[in-house]
Design a protein around this motif. Structure first.
Motif, short mmCIF file in Angstrom:
data_model
loop_
_atom_site.label_atom_id
_atom_site.label_comp_id
_atom_site.label_asym_id
_atom_site.label_seq_id
_atom_site.Cartn_x
_atom_site.Cartn_y
_atom_site.Cartn_z
N VAL A 220 0.84 -1.19 0.00
CA VAL A 220 0.00 0.00 0.00
C VAL A 220 0.88 1.25 0.00
O VAL A 220 0.70 2.15 -0.83
CB VAL A 220 -0.96 -0.01 1.22
N ASN A 221 1.84 1.29 0.91
CA ASN A 221 2.73 2.46 0.98
C ASN A 221 3.59 2.58 -0.28
O ASN A 221 3.85 3.68 -0.76
CB ASN A 221 3.61 2.37 2.22
N ARG A 222 3.99 1.45 -0.79
CA ARG A 222 4.78 1.44 -2.02
C ARG A 222 3.96 2.01 -3.19
O ARG A 222 4.48 2.75 -4.02
CB ARG A 222 5.23 0.02 -2.32
N ALA A 223 2.69 1.66 -3.25
CA ALA A 223 1.82 2.17 -4.31
C ALA A 223 1.59 3.67 -4.16
O ALA A 223 1.53 4.40 -5.16
CB ALA A 223 0.49 1.41 -4.32
N ILE A 224 1.48 4.15 -2.92
CA ILE A 224 1.36 5.60 -2.71
C ILE A 224 2.62 6.28 -3.24
O ILE A 224 2.53 7.29 -3.94
CB ILE A 224 1.14 5.92 -1.21
N GLU A 225 3.76 5.71 -2.92
CA GLU A 225 5.03 6.26 -3.42
C GLU A 225 5.04 6.29 -4.94
O GLU A 225 5.39 7.32 -5.55
CB GLU A 225 6.20 5.42 -2.91
N GLU B 286 -9.06 9.32 -2.95
CA GLU B 286 -9.87 8.90 -4.11
C GLU B 286 -8.97 8.62 -5.32
O GLU B 286 -9.13 7.61 -6.00
CB GLU B 286 -10.91 9.96 -4.45
N ALA B 287 -8.03 9.52 -5.57
CA ALA B 287 -7.08 9.31 -6.68
C ALA B 287 -6.28 8.03 -6.46
O ALA B 287 -6.01 7.28 -7.40
CB ALA B 287 -6.16 10.51 -6.83
N PHE B 288 -5.93 7.76 -5.22
CA PHE B 288 -5.19 6.55 -4.90
C PHE B 288 -6.03 5.30 -5.16
O PHE B 288 -5.53 4.29 -5.63
CB PHE B 288 -4.66 6.58 -3.47
N GLY B 289 -7.33 5.37 -4.87
CA GLY B 289 -8.21 4.24 -5.16
C GLY B 289 -8.22 3.90 -6.64
O GLY B 289 -8.13 2.73 -7.03
N VAL B 290 -8.32 4.94 -7.48
CA VAL B 290 -8.28 4.72 -8.93
C VAL B 290 -6.93 4.14 -9.31
O VAL B 290 -6.85 3.15 -10.06
CB VAL B 290 -8.56 6.03 -9.70
N TYR B 291 -5.86 4.73 -8.80
CA TYR B 291 -4.50 4.26 -9.11
C TYR B 291 -4.33 2.81 -8.68
O TYR B 291 -3.74 2.00 -9.40
CB TYR B 291 -3.46 5.15 -8.41
N TRP B 292 -4.83 2.47 -7.52
CA TRP B 292 -4.69 1.11 -7.00
C TRP B 292 -5.28 0.10 -7.98
O TRP B 292 -4.66 -0.91 -8.29
CB TRP B 292 -5.37 1.00 -5.63
N VAL B 293 -6.48 0.37 -8.48
CA VAL B 293 -7.12 -0.56 -9.41
C VAL B 293 -6.40 -0.58 -10.75
O VAL B 293 -6.07 -1.64 -11.28
CB VAL B 293 -8.61 -0.20 -9.62
N MET B 294 -6.14 0.60 -11.30
CA MET B 294 -5.62 0.69 -12.67
C MET B 294 -4.14 0.31 -12.77
O MET B 294 -3.70 -0.16 -13.81
CB MET B 294 -5.85 2.09 -13.22
N GLU B 295 -3.38 0.52 -11.73
CA GLU B 295 -1.94 0.27 -11.79
C GLU B 295 -1.53 -0.90 -10.90
O GLU B 295 -1.09 -1.94 -11.39
CB GLU B 295 -1.15 1.53 -11.38
N THR B 296 -1.69 -0.74 -9.61
CA THR B 296 -1.18 -1.72 -8.65
C THR B 296 -1.87 -3.08 -8.80
O THR B 296 -1.21 -4.10 -8.95
CB THR B 296 -1.34 -1.21 -7.21
N ALA B 297 -3.19 -3.09 -8.76
CA ALA B 297 -3.92 -4.36 -8.82
C ALA B 297 -3.77 -5.03 -10.18
O ALA B 297 -3.57 -6.25 -10.26
CB ALA B 297 -5.39 -4.14 -8.49
N GLN B 298 -3.85 -4.24 -11.24
CA GLN B 298 -3.72 -4.84 -12.58
C GLN B 298 -2.34 -5.46 -12.77
O GLN B 298 -2.21 -6.53 -13.35
CB GLN B 298 -3.96 -3.78 -13.67
N ARG B 299 -1.32 -4.77 -12.30
CA ARG B 299 0.05 -5.24 -12.47
C ARG B 299 0.35 -6.45 -11.58
O ARG B 299 0.92 -7.43 -12.02
CB ARG B 299 1.02 -4.10 -12.16
N GLY B 300 -0.06 -6.38 -10.33
CA GLY B 300 0.31 -7.44 -9.39
C GLY B 300 -0.71 -8.55 -9.23
O GLY B 300 -0.35 -9.65 -8.81
N TYR B 301 -1.96 -8.27 -9.55
CA TYR B 301 -3.02 -9.25 -9.29
C TYR B 301 -3.98 -9.33 -10.47
O TYR B 301 -5.17 -9.57 -10.29
CB TYR B 301 -3.79 -8.87 -8.01
N GLY B 302 -3.46 -9.16 -11.67
CA GLY B 302 -4.30 -9.14 -12.88
C GLY B 302 -5.17 -10.37 -13.03
O GLY B 302 -6.36 -10.27 -13.33
#
Length: 180
Positions: free
Chosen positions: A5-10, A67-83
């Motif tokens: 989570v913190n890494r994704a914020i970074e 809110e921006a982080f929620g979008v980022y989490w789905v579009m970047e972090t989750a897609q990349r790591g948990y596609g």
């Protein structure tokens, strides 16, 4: 929270504002962690501190950052790591939202110390789903709104998200209507 989570914020901050701004945010938050380890647990205070410091440094309300982080989490972090896991959630936004209550159960198998939120579908329509969100972590409703908006983007389905109940103002839980 897990370091991912913190890494994704970074990652989000560096991508949008640069490394120098990230270093300023860490300093303001009093965080001296050089690299967040995805699978390592960190105090929730670290994450809240980073969001608060980001709000101050960027002069953006914390709710907008979440809110921006929620979008980022789905579009970047989750897609990349948990596609694959994301894809198994459903073939449409509607299916994914209906299956959302089970999603964290699957994640708990990967992260045994995960303390996930709970989602419950309280109403399912053809063009909307009403979801209740319960978490022991306060103040994350804007992040959840971002998650729903990110899911809309991931499924190429424009959504509107309306919060109809809040725990912060005495509601039993946070509750949202996601419509498309």
């Amino acid at each position: 929270m897990y370091g991912m989570v913190n890494r994704a914020i970074e990652e989000m901050v560096v991508k949008n504002h640069g490394e120098k701004v990230w270093e300023d945010i860490k300093q303001k938050a009093g965080v001296d962690v050089e690299v967040f380890v995805s699978s390592e647990g960190y105090s929730d205070d670290v994450t809240y501190g980073l969001v608060g410091a980001a709000s101050e440094v960027l002069q953006i309300p914390a709710e907008q950052i979440l809110e921006a982080f929620g979008v980022y989490w789905v579009m970047e972090t989750a897609q990349r790591g948990y596609g694959d896991m994301m894809a198994s959630g459903g073939k449409s936004l509607r299916e994914f939202l209906i299956n959302l209550p089970d999603f964290h159960s699957r994640l708990s198998m990967i992260f045994p110390h995960l303390s996930p939120p709970l989602f419950h579908c309280s109403a399912i329509g053809d063009r909307s789903v009403t979801l209740q969100y319960r978490s022991h972590r306060p103040g994350l409703a804007p992040f959840v709104i971002g998650l729903f908006k990110g899911l809309g983007q991931a499924y190429s389905t424009p959504v509107t998200v309306t919060q109809i109940a809040t725990k912060a103002t005495g509601g039993e839980c946070d509750e949202f209507v996601v419509a498309w």
